[in-house]
Design a protein around this motif. Sequence first.
Motif, short mmCIF file in Angstrom:
data_model
loop_
_atom_site.label_atom_id
_atom_site.label_comp_id
_atom_site.label_asym_id
_atom_site.label_seq_id
_atom_site.Cartn_x
_atom_site.Cartn_y
_atom_site.Cartn_z
N SER A 283 0.84 -1.30 0.00
CA SER A 283 -0.02 0.00 0.09
C SER A 283 0.97 1.30 -0.06
CB SER A 283 -0.80 0.05 1.21
OG SER A 283 -0.01 0.20 2.42
N ASP A 284 0.46 2.35 -0.44
CA ASP A 284 0.96 3.79 -0.60
C ASP A 284 1.34 3.92 0.81
OD1 ASP A 284 0.67 3.88 -2.87
OD2 ASP A 284 -0.94 5.30 -3.16
N ALA A 285 0.52 3.66 2.10
CA ALA A 285 0.86 4.15 3.34
C ALA A 285 2.27 3.24 3.98
CB ALA A 285 -0.40 4.08 4.26
N LEU B 78 7.93 3.07 5.14
CA LEU B 78 9.29 2.35 4.99
C LEU B 78 10.22 3.43 4.47
CD1 LEU B 78 8.00 -1.14 3.55
CD2 LEU B 78 8.92 -0.26 5.89
N VAL B 79 9.93 4.32 3.69
CA VAL B 79 10.90 5.25 3.04
C VAL B 79 11.13 6.18 4.18
CG1 VAL B 79 10.88 7.07 1.55
CG2 VAL B 79 9.87 4.96 0.60
N GLU B 80 10.40 6.56 4.87
CA GLU B 80 10.48 7.64 5.72
C GLU B 80 11.43 6.99 7.01
OE1 GLU B 80 10.17 11.32 8.13
OE2 GLU B 80 10.09 10.56 5.99
N HIS B 81 11.07 5.77 7.32
CA HIS B 81 12.03 5.04 8.31
C HIS B 81 13.57 4.96 7.81
CE1 HIS B 81 13.56 1.42 10.40
NE2 HIS B 81 12.84 1.99 11.40
N ALA B 82 13.66 4.71 6.43
CA ALA B 82 14.98 4.39 6.12
C ALA B 82 15.87 5.96 6.09
CB ALA B 82 14.98 4.17 4.61
N ARG B 83 14.80 7.11 5.55
CA ARG B 83 15.47 8.42 5.77
C ARG B 83 15.57 8.89 7.15
NH1 ARG B 83 14.00 13.69 6.81
NH2 ARG B 83 12.07 13.13 7.89
N LEU B 84 15.21 8.61 8.16
CA LEU B 84 15.21 8.79 9.51
C LEU B 84 16.51 8.02 10.13
CD1 LEU B 84 11.66 9.00 11.00
CD2 LEU B 84 13.12 10.92 10.68
N GLU B 85 16.79 7.00 9.69
CA GLU B 85 17.76 6.12 9.92
C GLU B 85 19.10 6.68 9.43
OE1 GLU B 85 18.82 1.36 10.15
OE2 GLU B 85 17.91 2.19 8.33
N ALA B 86 18.99 7.23 8.21
CA ALA B 86 20.13 8.01 7.49
C ALA B 86 20.39 9.29 8.49
CB ALA B 86 19.92 8.11 6.18
N LEU B 87 19.33 10.05 8.68
CA LEU B 87 19.72 11.14 9.47
C LEU B 87 20.24 11.08 10.79
CD1 LEU B 87 16.38 13.46 9.14
CD2 LEU B 87 18.75 13.93 8.31
N LEU C 67 8.12 4.54 13.96
CA LEU C 67 7.80 3.86 12.97
C LEU C 67 8.37 2.44 12.99
CD1 LEU C 67 8.79 6.50 9.90
CD2 LEU C 67 6.48 5.56 10.55
N GLU C 68 9.02 2.04 13.92
CA GLU C 68 9.66 0.97 14.32
C GLU C 68 8.51 -0.41 14.24
OE1 GLU C 68 13.20 -0.86 15.20
OE2 GLU C 68 12.75 0.45 13.44
N PRO C 69 7.18 0.11 14.99
CA PRO C 69 6.40 -1.16 14.90
C PRO C 69 5.67 -1.39 13.43
CG PRO C 69 5.73 0.43 16.73
CD PRO C 69 6.92 1.05 15.91
N VAL C 70 5.67 -0.47 12.58
CA VAL C 70 5.17 -0.72 11.30
C VAL C 70 6.14 -1.53 10.52
CG1 VAL C 70 4.70 0.58 8.96
CG2 VAL C 70 4.15 1.61 11.11
N VAL C 71 7.56 -1.30 10.73
CA VAL C 71 8.66 -1.75 9.96
C VAL C 71 8.47 -3.33 10.54
CG1 VAL C 71 11.05 -2.04 9.70
CG2 VAL C 71 9.98 0.08 9.67
#
Length: 356
Positions: free
Chosen positions: A2-4, A9-18, A41-45
């Motif tokens: 899904s888009d959500a 997942l994209v936001e989780h990866a971005r924050l991890e890099a930050l 976002l960890e529960p979603v991942v």
Amino acid sequence: MSDALQEALVEHARLEALMADPEVVSDPTRLRATARQYSALEPVVRAAGRVGQAEQDLAAARELAAEDPEFAAEAEALAAELEEARTALTRALLPRDPDDDRDVILEVKAGEGGAESALFAGEVVRMYLRHAEREGWSATVAESTASDLGGVKDARVVVRAGSAPAGRMPWSRLKFEGGVHRVQRVPVTESQGRIHTSAIGVLVLPEVEDPAEVEISPNDLKIDVFRSSGPGGQSVNTTDSAVRITHLPTGVVVTCQNEKSQLQNKEAALRVLASRLRRAAMEEAAAEASEARRAQVRTVDRSERVRTYNFPESRVSDHRSGYKAHNLPAVLDGDLGAVIDSLVADHEARLLAGEG
């Protein structure tokens, strides 16, 4: 996908890099905010990973079952496990309260019932302090006014996350505690043994860590300093370290005297003021929004009766989720987990039904 889920997942990866970015690491405030968003976002991942693994296991089991019927039962069990994983992922993707990662300012005020109400207010303050211990949070009484019989006329408790895991932050759990809490029992002042009903008000605010989050003009503030005092009015400090801040446009008054210095009390008072003004602004905006949103705001309004504590029957009843249990002593000793779980589940069910 899904888009959500893709966005999460994209936001989780971005924050991890930050969090590995030297600029972010060197800024404690920004790093803390980024880490909280990441943890949220960890529960979603985790849920997405569980779904992916369950899908792979089920596919493999079905291939084996096509060749050997003995694997059919295993495939059936894995299908049920996949359904559970998908349900968990759906819940993890529900719209989040943006304040869920915040700490909490919890205010308790005696109300209808006089001295008995103040006594119960003191018990409720203790209940929240003990519950914070169970959750691994840190909780401190930032301000308190004692009543004549040893109760509490009003108190302000600051609850901070400490080492709490994602999904168990103070606001995400305690935001449901706002409202009128009613007690039914025989007061200590009652000589005839009659059961009385009293009430207290609980207000829960997400704490504003940095008062700069809320635009407050220094010209709108009246700041008074005075000597801190303890129970009965006796002085507990020889310097004028207590601070009272009045926000002139709204009339909101905040007093802080429990910190060690005038500067610390001023900073604490400004955080409380910013939290109250932010809440007021959000409620004003919500009043102009949909009826569904207004209903959510009303659930944390102190004018609504939310829970009853019945001492003769040792019963706790929450009037929103329908929760009932005959374990009043345990609840007052801080065992609030099941009550709050029922409110979280009710809230999620409403979101799933499209009511939020």
